[in-house]
Design an enzyme around this catalytic site. Structure first.
Site, PDB file in Angstrom:
ATOM      1  N   ASN A  10       0.871  -1.183   0.000  1.00  0.00           N
ATOM      2  CA  ASN A  10       0.000   0.000   0.000  1.00  0.00           C
ATOM      3  C   ASN A  10       0.904   1.227   0.000  1.00  0.00           C
ATOM      4  O   ASN A  10       1.536   1.527   1.010  1.00  0.00           O
ATOM      5  CB  ASN A  10      -0.893  -0.037   1.251  1.00  0.00           C
ATOM      6  CG  ASN A  10      -1.770   1.192   1.373  1.00  0.00           C
ATOM      7  OD1 ASN A  10      -1.808   2.019   0.458  1.00  0.00           O
ATOM      8  ND2 ASN A  10      -2.466   1.320   2.495  1.00  0.00           N
ATOM      9  N   LYS A  12       0.033   4.245  -0.217  1.00  0.00           N
ATOM     10  CA  LYS A  12      -0.644   5.392   0.408  1.00  0.00           C
ATOM     11  C   LYS A  12      -0.495   6.645  -0.474  1.00  0.00           C
ATOM     12  O   LYS A  12      -0.430   6.520  -1.690  1.00  0.00           O
ATOM     13  CB  LYS A  12      -0.132   5.592   1.836  1.00  0.00           C
ATOM     14  CG  LYS A  12      -0.253   4.290   2.654  1.00  0.00           C
ATOM     15  CD  LYS A  12      -0.116   4.478   4.128  1.00  0.00           C
ATOM     16  CE  LYS A  12      -0.260   3.118   4.830  1.00  0.00           C
ATOM     17  NZ  LYS A  12      -0.173   3.211   6.278  1.00  0.00           N
ATOM     18  N   HIS A  94      -9.453   0.862   4.994  1.00  0.00           N
ATOM     19  CA  HIS A  94      -8.181   1.071   5.714  1.00  0.00           C
ATOM     20  C   HIS A  94      -8.442   1.973   6.921  1.00  0.00           C
ATOM     21  O   HIS A  94      -9.276   2.886   6.854  1.00  0.00           O
ATOM     22  CB  HIS A  94      -7.152   1.702   4.770  1.00  0.00           C
ATOM     23  CG  HIS A  94      -5.765   1.672   5.337  1.00  0.00           C
ATOM     24  ND1 HIS A  94      -5.357   2.558   6.305  1.00  0.00           N
ATOM     25  CD2 HIS A  94      -4.720   0.846   5.119  1.00  0.00           C
ATOM     26  CE1 HIS A  94      -4.097   2.277   6.634  1.00  0.00           C
ATOM     27  NE2 HIS A  94      -3.693   1.246   5.936  1.00  0.00           N
ATOM     28  N   GLU A  96      -6.918   4.385   8.033  1.00  0.00           N
ATOM     29  CA  GLU A  96      -6.750   5.816   7.756  1.00  0.00           C
ATOM     30  C   GLU A  96      -8.003   6.390   7.103  1.00  0.00           C
ATOM     31  O   GLU A  96      -8.340   7.557   7.314  1.00  0.00           O
ATOM     32  CB  GLU A  96      -5.497   6.029   6.883  1.00  0.00           C
ATOM     33  CG  GLU A  96      -4.222   5.820   7.707  1.00  0.00           C
ATOM     34  CD  GLU A  96      -3.037   5.263   6.941  1.00  0.00           C
ATOM     35  OE1 GLU A  96      -3.041   5.274   5.702  1.00  0.00           O
ATOM     36  OE2 GLU A  96      -2.097   4.779   7.611  1.00  0.00           O
ATOM     37  N   GLU A 164      -4.994  -5.078  10.550  1.00  0.00           N
ATOM     38  CA  GLU A 164      -4.009  -4.018  10.740  1.00  0.00           C
ATOM     39  C   GLU A 164      -4.319  -3.279  12.039  1.00  0.00           C
ATOM     40  O   GLU A 164      -5.153  -2.354  12.049  1.00  0.00           O
ATOM     41  CB  GLU A 164      -4.054  -3.031   9.578  1.00  0.00           C
ATOM     42  CG  GLU A 164      -3.683  -3.633   8.245  1.00  0.00           C
ATOM     43  CD  GLU A 164      -3.139  -2.580   7.280  1.00  0.00           C
ATOM     44  OE1 GLU A 164      -2.055  -2.809   6.744  1.00  0.00           O
ATOM     45  OE2 GLU A 164      -3.770  -1.533   7.105  1.00  0.00           O
ATOM     46  N   GLY A 170       2.808   2.214  10.848  1.00  0.00           N
ATOM     47  CA  GLY A 170       3.766   3.307  10.712  1.00  0.00           C
ATOM     48  C   GLY A 170       4.497   3.671  11.986  1.00  0.00           C
ATOM     49  O   GLY A 170       5.139   4.722  12.061  1.00  0.00           O
ATOM     50  N   SER A 210       3.845  -2.160  10.357  1.00  0.00           N
ATOM     51  CA  SER A 210       5.289  -2.207  10.581  1.00  0.00           C
ATOM     52  C   SER A 210       5.916  -3.532  10.157  1.00  0.00           C
ATOM     53  O   SER A 210       6.846  -4.023  10.812  1.00  0.00           O
ATOM     54  CB  SER A 210       5.613  -1.878  12.045  1.00  0.00           C
ATOM     55  OG  SER A 210       5.184  -0.570  12.362  1.00  0.00           O
ATOM     56  N   GLY A 231       3.067  -1.097   4.298  1.00  0.00           N
ATOM     57  CA  GLY A 231       3.037   0.329   4.001  1.00  0.00           C
ATOM     58  C   GLY A 231       4.435   0.842   3.682  1.00  0.00           C
ATOM     59  O   GLY A 231       4.932   0.713   2.568  1.00  0.00           O
TER      60      GLY A 231
HETATM   61  P1  13P Z   1       3.262   0.329   7.703  1.00  0.00           P
HETATM   62  O1  13P Z   1       3.796  -0.932   7.068  1.00  0.00           O
HETATM   63  O2  13P Z   1       3.974   1.561   7.256  1.00  0.00           O
HETATM   64  O3  13P Z   1       3.168   0.197   9.181  1.00  0.00           O
HETATM   65  O4  13P Z   1       1.752   0.512   7.152  1.00  0.00           O
HETATM   66  C1  13P Z   1       0.875  -0.547   7.214  1.00  0.00           C
HETATM   67  C2  13P Z   1      -0.346  -0.196   6.460  1.00  0.00           C
HETATM   68  O5  13P Z   1      -1.100   0.671   6.859  1.00  0.00           O
HETATM   69  C3  13P Z   1      -0.597  -0.907   5.196  1.00  0.00           C
HETATM   70  O6  13P Z   1      -1.887  -0.662   4.727  1.00  0.00           O
END
Ligand code: 13P
Length: 251
Positions: A10, A12, A94, A96, A164, A170, A210, A231
């Site tokens: 992803n 983003k 997601h 977010e 997740e 992140g 992560s 991510g």
């Molecule tokens: P990270 O791998 O940066 O923690 O993000 C995970 C994520 O939100 C994937 O959709």
């Protein structure tokens, strides 16, 4: 039933088109890694170029969101019909989007149906916040999110769910493999309750939060973890290649 594992990146809201093209070039050969399905999810403006880059390979391309209606007066949105021109998968729900754009479980149920109706494989994202985790509400939150999104209809073809935990996204603080397993096992049991044992056995459940080349193997060693939604590390071609190879090696 053996489930083909998935390495999903992803991207983003990151990068220009030139950077997306460079990232694709850096991932050359990823389509040759056997035993893993690869999914890349760039921003809407980069979908066309990423789609064209991987045309003729087994690499899947995903939108990061989608409106449930096929067309209409929804300024700023992208419909499943439009998305299906440049993608074959879609990430839905997601955290977010839930957190910053008020996506709720009922809307996600509509989006899941729409993805299915337009031939897009959905990755439904679920996960508890830090406060919910501290209040021991993880099971209740996951059960609610999965049940409401699935509703009582037949399973969308090829349904994928990503666990997740919001606190792990992140932050560099991944869940432990045992935590990931227990959440993914619970998610599979909710799918079994809603859709039956066969659907639960077939659904692929990813861990996200992560994920890095040095922790992916421990997640893949868990029986209910069928891959990763990545991510930050997906923006680094070497890291994503290493993660993809490790996922393939686990199969
Ligand atoms: P990270 O791998 O940066 O923690 O993000 C995970 C994520 O939100 C994937 O959709």
């Amino acid at each position: 039933m053996p489930r083909t594992p998935i390495a999903a990146g992803n991207w983003k809201m990151n990068g220009t088109s030139a950077e997306a093209r460079a990232l694709c070039r850096g991932l050359s050969g990823i389509d040759q890694i056997a035993g893993v399905e690869v999914v890349l999810a760039p921003s809407f403006t980069q979908l066309g170029l990423v789609w064209d880059f991987w045309c003729g390979t087994d690499v899947h391309v995903a939108g990061q969101n989608m409106h449930p209606q096929p067309s209409g007066a929804y300024t700023g949105e992208v419909s499943p019909v439009q998305l299906a021109e440049v993608a074959d998968w879609v990430i839905l729900g997601h955290s977010e989007r839930r957190q910053f754009f008020c996506e709720d479980d009922q809307t996600l149920a509509l989006k899941l149906r729409a993805a299915d109706a337009h031939g897009l494989t959905p990755i439904l994202c679920v996960g508890e916040s830090e406060a919910e985790r501290e209040n021991k509400r993880t099971s209740a939150v996951l059960t609610r999110q999965v049940s409401l999104a699935l509703g009582d209809d037949p399973q969308p073809a090829g349904l994928v769910i990503a666990y997740e935990p919001v606190w792990a996204i992140g932050t560099g603080q991944a869940a432990t493999p045992v935590e990931a397993q227990s959440a993914c096992e619970l998610i599979r049991s909710v799918v079994a309750d809603k859709l039956g044992a066969e659907a639960a056995d077939a659904v692929r459940i990813l861990y996200g939060g992560s994920v890095k080349p040095d922790n992916i193997a421990d997640f893949m060693a868990q029986p209910d973890v069928d891959g990763a939604l990545v991510g930050g590390a997906a923006l680094d071609s070497d890291a994503f290649l290493a993660i993809t190879r490790a996922i393939a090696a686990s199969a």
